[in-house]
Design a protein around this motif. Structure first.
Motif, PDB file in Angstrom:
ATOM      1  N   UNK A 164       0.807  -1.217   0.000  1.00  0.00           N
ATOM      2  CA  UNK A 164       0.000   0.000   0.000  1.00  0.00           C
ATOM      3  C   UNK A 164       0.842   1.269   0.000  1.00  0.00           C
ATOM      4  N   UNK A 165       2.102   1.168   0.302  1.00  0.00           N
ATOM      5  CA  UNK A 165       2.956   2.346   0.351  1.00  0.00           C
ATOM      6  C   UNK A 165       3.146   2.852   1.763  1.00  0.00           C
ATOM      7  N   UNK A 166       3.943   3.905   1.882  1.00  0.00           N
ATOM      8  CA  UNK A 166       4.182   4.564   3.165  1.00  0.00           C
ATOM      9  C   UNK A 166       4.480   6.024   2.897  1.00  0.00           C
ATOM     10  N   UNK A 167       4.683   6.779   3.951  1.00  0.00           N
ATOM     11  CA  UNK A 167       4.976   8.203   3.799  1.00  0.00           C
ATOM     12  C   UNK A 167       6.397   8.445   3.321  1.00  0.00           C
ATOM     13  N   UNK A 168       7.200   7.377   3.307  1.00  0.00           N
ATOM     14  CA  UNK A 168       8.591   7.511   2.889  1.00  0.00           C
ATOM     15  C   UNK A 168       8.910   6.629   1.689  1.00  0.00           C
ATOM     16  N   UNK A 182     -15.277  -0.517   1.236  1.00  0.00           N
ATOM     17  CA  UNK A 182     -14.828   0.178   0.033  1.00  0.00           C
ATOM     18  C   UNK A 182     -13.351  -0.057  -0.238  1.00  0.00           C
ATOM     19  N   UNK A 183     -12.685  -0.791   0.638  1.00  0.00           N
ATOM     20  CA  UNK A 183     -11.266  -1.063   0.461  1.00  0.00           C
ATOM     21  C   UNK A 183     -10.362   0.012   1.030  1.00  0.00           C
ATOM     22  N   UNK A 184     -10.926   0.998   1.740  1.00  0.00           N
ATOM     23  CA  UNK A 184     -10.098   1.993   2.424  1.00  0.00           C
ATOM     24  C   UNK A 184      -9.453   1.346   3.645  1.00  0.00           C
ATOM     25  N   UNK A 202      -5.279   4.871   3.681  1.00  0.00           N
ATOM     26  CA  UNK A 202      -4.991   4.486   2.302  1.00  0.00           C
ATOM     27  C   UNK A 202      -6.314   4.407   1.550  1.00  0.00           C
ATOM     28  N   UNK A 203      -6.425   5.179   0.462  1.00  0.00           N
ATOM     29  CA  UNK A 203      -7.674   5.182  -0.298  1.00  0.00           C
ATOM     30  C   UNK A 203      -7.400   5.473  -1.759  1.00  0.00           C
ATOM     31  N   UNK A 204      -7.779   4.538  -2.619  1.00  0.00           N
ATOM     32  CA  UNK A 204      -7.648   4.717  -4.083  1.00  0.00           C
ATOM     33  C   UNK A 204      -6.228   5.139  -4.485  1.00  0.00           C
ATOM     34  N   UNK A 205      -5.250   4.506  -3.877  1.00  0.00           N
ATOM     35  CA  UNK A 205      -3.862   4.755  -4.244  1.00  0.00           C
ATOM     36  C   UNK A 205      -3.227   5.958  -3.594  1.00  0.00           C
ATOM     37  N   UNK A 206      -3.972   6.705  -2.782  1.00  0.00           N
ATOM     38  CA  UNK A 206      -3.402   7.879  -2.112  1.00  0.00           C
ATOM     39  C   UNK A 206      -3.266   7.617  -0.621  1.00  0.00           C
TER      40      UNK A 206
END
Length: 420
Positions: A164-168, A182-184, A202-206
């Motif tokens: 999902x990613x991270x802030x870094x 909704x997958x959030x 995490x929502x819709x890639x952001x």
């Protein structure tokens, strides 16, 4: 005057009328109509006696209790991924469970349990993964290690685990803790700006940063996000933070939030005692202390849309027992007959769905395994205990003696009339 006494007076009234007439020397006063009333009263008493005996039997059963003392469940051992340990973290409304289990090689992997089978979700290239939450579409979130031995938040969907990613970026630790339909995902990421953990959505890639020195815990279908910040449970909603407060102590932690914006977790309940906690239910702006199973502490871990809470509590002898809290009562899940009969000791209940199914972990045959408790209908034929049968028998004897006395009065009245 009880019911039986009432029957005696009513049934005996024509007889009393006859004897009074005889005593006054007015035998002619007992007409055929009065005699007919005697027979009618006799029949009525006979019928009501039978009905009353049945009512007495039912009341005895209700007063004494039957074999059903607790809700009926089936309990299922979810097994493992080849190792000796597993735990159930959360359950969706389809009865699918996610959690973690040791494998045959001794590593720990996230799993989905569905339709009687446990599926290994794998990793992001490293050795370990952990499943924390599952939505009604069967998507799972948690964290998994990558090949650089960094913990990364993931979403597992349709057989694929995705970072999902991270802030870094991929070099920073992150985790997914809660997921909605909704997958959030609510989670936590480390940050290069201050070296603190940040709650994130995490929502819709952001990725939305909810602030420094905080943890993202859970999220409901309205996007209301439960975080831990400033040593308190907090709800984030449309840019506004609502502090849930405490149970009169200094600290609270929210573990789960439902679609009615009710929260469960645990809190200190004294400004002088920091080592004991009580499970709470936060609803309509108020935090309710759920108490314990007799011990010093309890913890709420999961809540469904009906506001039922599950977690664990210490007992009065220090045992670590799973509980369910509903309708103002905390029930030790180890009191369930099926749990006892199958040799389980349930330590913690972690998740509950809207059908009342519960997952968590406990010991069975010397190992710690994830379990699934499922409520079931169980028609029970009431079986009175020996003491109840004795009371029932005494009641029938007393009732029969009353009936015999009244019948003798009827017969005496009829014989007296026939001699006139």
């Amino acid at each position: 005057m009880d019911f039986v006494d009432h029957l005696d007076v009513e049934g005996a009234f024509p007889v009393m009328q006859f004897f009074m007439a005889v005593w006054r020397g007015e035998k002619h006063a007992l007409t055929q109509g009065v005699k007919r009333r005697i027979h009618e009263r006799h029949t009525m008493l006979k019928n009501l006696t039978g009905k009353f005996a049945w009512l007495l039997y039912c009341n005895v059963l209700l007063a004494s209790g039957t074999a059903q003392a607790a809700p009926f469940y089936t309990i299922t051992d979810l097994g493992t991924l080849g190792g000796v340990f597993s735990y159930g973290a959360k359950i969706n409304n389809a009865g699918q469970v996610t959690g973690s289990s040791t494998t045959s090689t001794g590593t720990t992997h996230a799993f989905i349990y569905s339709n009687g089978a446990m599926t290994d979700l794998g990793t992001l290239g490293g050795s370990y993964s952990y499943g924390y939450d599952i939505n009604n579409a069967g998507q799972v979130t948690g964290y998994a290690y990558n090949s650089n031995n960094t913990a990364n938040a993931f979403i597992y969907s349709n057989g694929t685990m995705t970072f999902l990613g991270s802030l870094v970026g991929s070099t920073a630790n992150s985790t997914g803790s809660g997921i909605n339909d909704a997958g959030q995902v609510a989670g936590t990421s480390s940050s290069s700006s201050d070296n603190y953990n940040h709650a994130v959505i995490y929502s819709n890639g952001s990725i939305t940063d909810l602030g420094s020195n905080s943890l993202g815990i859970a999220i409901n279908n309205a996007g209301q996000t439960l975080i831990y910040s400033g040593a308190h449970a907090v709800i984030y909603k449309n840019g506004i933070m609502t502090d849930l407060g405490t149970l009169a102590g200094v600290m609270s932690f929210g573990a789960d939030i439902n679609n009615a914006e009710q929260v469960t977790g645990y809190s200190t309940f004294s400004t002088t005692n920091y080592s004991s906690y009580h499970a709470f239910l936060y609803s309509n702006g108020s935090m309710i202390d759920l108490g314990t199973l007799g011990g010093a502490s309890s913890y709420g871990w999961g809540i469904n849309d009906a506001g039922d809470v599950v977690g664990y509590s210490l007992t009065n002898i220090g045992q670590h027992h799973a509980f369910k809290y509903t309708a103002g009562q905390m029930m030790d899940l180890n009191s369930i007959v099926e749990v006892q009969d199958n040799g389980w000791e349930l330590y913690e209940a972690m998740g509950i769905n809207d059908a009342g199914q519960i997952t968590g972990y406990g010991t069975i045959n010397g190992q710690t395994h994830a379990f699934l408790l499922s409520p079931r209908l169980h028609p029970v034929t009431p079986v009175p205990e020996p003491a109840s049968l004795t009371l029932f028998g005494l009641g029938l004897v007393s009732l029969w003696n009353r009936r015999r006395r009244t019948m003798r009065k009827y017969r005496a009245a009829e014989l007296a009339h026939d001699k006139t």
